[in-house]
Design an enzyme around this catalytic site. Structure first.
Site, PDB file in Angstrom:
ATOM      1  N   GLY A 182       0.833  -1.205   0.000  1.00  0.00           N
ATOM      2  CA  GLY A 182       0.000   0.000   0.000  1.00  0.00           C
ATOM      3  C   GLY A 182       0.866   1.252   0.000  1.00  0.00           C
ATOM      4  N   VAL A 227      17.206   7.952   0.037  1.00  0.00           N
ATOM      5  CA  VAL A 227      18.055   6.817  -0.360  1.00  0.00           C
ATOM      6  C   VAL A 227      18.907   7.218  -1.571  1.00  0.00           C
ATOM      7  CG1 VAL A 227      18.024   4.469  -1.325  1.00  0.00           C
ATOM      8  CG2 VAL A 227      16.486   5.052   0.562  1.00  0.00           C
ATOM      9  N   ARG A 258      19.700  10.328  -2.760  1.00  0.00           N
ATOM     10  CA  ARG A 258      20.674  11.408  -2.514  1.00  0.00           C
ATOM     11  C   ARG A 258      21.812  10.936  -1.597  1.00  0.00           C
ATOM     12  NH1 ARG A 258      17.981  16.682  -3.564  1.00  0.00           N
ATOM     13  NH2 ARG A 258      17.372  16.383  -5.725  1.00  0.00           N
ATOM     14  N   GLY A 289       5.283  -2.193   3.853  1.00  0.00           N
ATOM     15  CA  GLY A 289       4.718  -2.710   5.093  1.00  0.00           C
ATOM     16  C   GLY A 289       5.139  -4.142   5.373  1.00  0.00           C
ATOM     17  N   ASP A 299       1.512  -0.663  11.652  1.00  0.00           N
ATOM     18  CA  ASP A 299       1.308  -2.023  12.164  1.00  0.00           C
ATOM     19  C   ASP A 299       2.590  -2.851  12.153  1.00  0.00           C
ATOM     20  OD1 ASP A 299       1.510  -2.177   9.417  1.00  0.00           O
ATOM     21  OD2 ASP A 299      -0.192  -3.522   9.153  1.00  0.00           O
ATOM     22  N   ARG A 315     -17.772  16.311  12.986  1.00  0.00           N
ATOM     23  CA  ARG A 315     -18.308  16.765  14.286  1.00  0.00           C
ATOM     24  C   ARG A 315     -19.188  18.004  14.069  1.00  0.00           C
ATOM     25  NH1 ARG A 315     -17.908  14.779  19.688  1.00  0.00           N
ATOM     26  NH2 ARG A 315     -15.659  14.626  19.722  1.00  0.00           N
ATOM     27  N   ARG A 323     -26.614  14.551  15.601  1.00  0.00           N
ATOM     28  CA  ARG A 323     -26.422  13.184  15.133  1.00  0.00           C
ATOM     29  C   ARG A 323     -25.218  12.530  15.781  1.00  0.00           C
ATOM     30  NH1 ARG A 323     -26.901  14.508   8.860  1.00  0.00           N
ATOM     31  NH2 ARG A 323     -29.159  14.400   8.626  1.00  0.00           N
ATOM     32  N   GLY A 338      -6.138   0.819   8.737  1.00  0.00           N
ATOM     33  CA  GLY A 338      -5.281   0.286   9.807  1.00  0.00           C
ATOM     34  C   GLY A 338      -5.165  -1.216   9.778  1.00  0.00           C
ATOM     35  N   GLU A 363     -16.082   9.926  21.390  1.00  0.00           N
ATOM     36  CA  GLU A 363     -16.779   9.356  22.554  1.00  0.00           C
ATOM     37  C   GLU A 363     -16.518   7.852  22.663  1.00  0.00           C
ATOM     38  OE1 GLU A 363     -17.991  11.916  20.846  1.00  0.00           O
ATOM     39  OE2 GLU A 363     -18.066  13.279  22.562  1.00  0.00           O
TER      40      GLU A 363
HETATM   41  P1  ADP Z   1       2.407  -4.165   2.587  1.00  0.00           P
HETATM   42  O1  ADP Z   1       3.851  -4.260   2.290  1.00  0.00           O
HETATM   43  O2  ADP Z   1       1.889  -2.760   2.555  1.00  0.00           O
HETATM   44  O3  ADP Z   1       2.009  -4.934   3.832  1.00  0.00           O
HETATM   45  P2  ADP Z   1       1.305  -6.374   0.995  1.00  0.00           P
HETATM   46  O4  ADP Z   1       0.890  -7.189   2.152  1.00  0.00           O
HETATM   47  O5  ADP Z   1       0.371  -6.312  -0.166  1.00  0.00           O
HETATM   48  O6  ADP Z   1       1.601  -4.843   1.374  1.00  0.00           O
HETATM   49  O7  ADP Z   1       2.712  -6.928   0.492  1.00  0.00           O
HETATM   50  C1  ADP Z   1       3.392  -6.334  -0.584  1.00  0.00           C
HETATM   51  C2  ADP Z   1       3.985  -7.383  -1.457  1.00  0.00           C
HETATM   52  O8  ADP Z   1       4.992  -8.108  -0.744  1.00  0.00           O
HETATM   53  C3  ADP Z   1       3.035  -8.473  -1.948  1.00  0.00           C
HETATM   54  O9  ADP Z   1       2.242  -8.069  -3.037  1.00  0.00           O
HETATM   55  C4  ADP Z   1       4.026  -9.550  -2.357  1.00  0.00           C
HETATM   56  O10 ADP Z   1       4.605  -9.238  -3.612  1.00  0.00           O
HETATM   57  C5  ADP Z   1       5.116  -9.414  -1.286  1.00  0.00           C
HETATM   58  N1  ADP Z   1       4.912 -10.412  -0.228  1.00  0.00           N
HETATM   59  C6  ADP Z   1       3.964 -10.419   0.740  1.00  0.00           C
HETATM   60  N2  ADP Z   1       4.073 -11.529   1.515  1.00  0.00           N
HETATM   61  C7  ADP Z   1       5.087 -12.247   1.017  1.00  0.00           C
HETATM   62  C8  ADP Z   1       5.709 -13.495   1.371  1.00  0.00           C
HETATM   63  N3  ADP Z   1       5.262 -14.241   2.392  1.00  0.00           N
HETATM   64  N4  ADP Z   1       6.751 -13.927   0.631  1.00  0.00           N
HETATM   65  C9  ADP Z   1       7.220 -13.189  -0.412  1.00  0.00           C
HETATM   66  N5  ADP Z   1       6.686 -12.009  -0.790  1.00  0.00           N
HETATM   67  C10 ADP Z   1       5.636 -11.535  -0.108  1.00  0.00           C
END
Ligand code: ADP
Length: 324
Positions: free
Chosen positions: A17, A29, A31, A108, A135, A160, A168, A176, A193
């Protein structure tokens, strides 16, 4: 591969994402890499670009004027096939053909799993946490989190206003994935709240009872923040309207949370992490993910980060009710 310590060829990609702040991380990275005398290659569309051999040699100019831009100039993609060894072998073979010595992967936990898989194949990788979800373990904050948080706070403040005018209740769904950090910190920032996350599950009877009390006290509005993937918020809003006496409207904030110009905080974090990635490469340290803990740059092996529990926001969650 080049002899470590000499001029290296470093590839950089963004994956999974997108998150605001990925561009400042790429810039850092590139530069810092060029300033250390290395060559830096941008990989288009995450792991997809590694497999397709889509590399672009980066210059100082390729990353000019991107600090303030949301998204990622390198593009990102999801490639489930990267879990297959043969697909990763193609990626490694493409990198070796170009003489790439090391990869910097910004993303991520999925991206980290891919990075760990490459590490196990003997290819040097450094990870930079880039996701709005916050996360990932091994870092207090991920790049993009604060920008998304500010976007949510801005949206809830607006909701709000209208909720109060119409007396409402506003039910706001944040992103997340399984992590409640965006919901909890946005809720705290906006005086919500109620906050519902995976760690603080939906308890409908209690929620409705509390809303009735809230209404009977003459309160003109109520904000409920809920993390995605918990329930259908439109159905929940209907039920609240029927049972609590508060007309409730649901708003799914969706992808607006992922866009926008990165905040100063995310730009600074991205700059520090990008420069630190090059620092680690210069020291011959790879197979690790970068983090910021207690304001200091740290690194941990991917395996460790992926097996650790993300730090809890329980203290902040408790603070929400203390401040009501
Ligand atoms: P994020 O990195 O934001 O959590 P994703 O979960 O979609 O997003 O993971 C990004 C990419 O990482 C996936 O589309 C895939 O190419 C690669 N990836 C995810 N899990 C694995 C895994 N267990 N082994 C190898 N590559 C993976």
């Amino acid at each position: 591969m080049a002899i470590w310590g000499g001029i290296l060829k470093i590839a950089v990609l963004t994956s999974g994402g997108d998150a605001p702040g990925m561009n400042p991380a790429i810039r850092a990275v590139v530069r810092a890499g060029l300033n250390s005398g290395h060559e830096v290659y941008g990989v288009m569309d995450g792991y997809q670009g590694l497999v397709n051999g889509n590399f672009e040699k980066m210059t100082r100019k390729s990353v000019s004027e991107i600090l303030q831009k949301g998204g990622t100039i390198l593009g990102t993609a999801r490639l489930p096939e990267f879990k297959e060894l043969s697909v990763r072998e193609q990626a490694v073979s493409n990198m070796k053909k170009l003489g790439i010595d090391c990869l910097v992967a910004i993303g991520g936990d999925g991206t980290y799993r891919g990075a760990q898989a490459l590490t196990e194949m003997g290819f040097p990788v450094i990870g930079i946490p880039g996701t709005i979800d916050n996360d990932l373990a091994g870092t207090d904050y991920t790049i993009g989190f604060h920008t998304a948080l500010n976007t949510i706070v801005d949206a809830i403040d607006k909701l709000r206003d209208t909720a109060s005018s119409h007396q409402r209740c506003s039910l706001v769904e944040t992103m997340g994935r399984d992590c409640g950090d965006l919901a909890v910190m946005a809720g705290l920032s906006c005086g919500a709240e109620f906050i519902i996350t995976k760690d603080h599950p939906l308890d409908k009877p209690t929620l409705i009872e509390k809303l009735k009390v809230h209404k009977s006290e003459g309160r003109r509005n109520a904000i409920i923040v809920i993390t995605e993937n918990i329930t259908n918020v439109h159905d929940l809003a209907e039920e609240i309207t029927e049972k609590s006496g508060f007309a409730c409207r649901a708003t799914v904030l969706g992808y607006v949370q992922r866009g926008g110009s990165p905040t100063a905080q995310d730009r600074i974090l991205a700059g520090r992490m990008g420069a630190y990635a090059i620092d680690l490469i210069n020291r011959g340290i790879t197979g690790v993910a970068i983090g910021e803990m207690n304001s200091k740059m740290i690194y941990l092996p991917f395996k460790e980060v992926l097996s650790m529990n993300n730090e809890s926001t329980e203290e902040l969650y408790q603070l929400v009710s203390k401040l009501q």
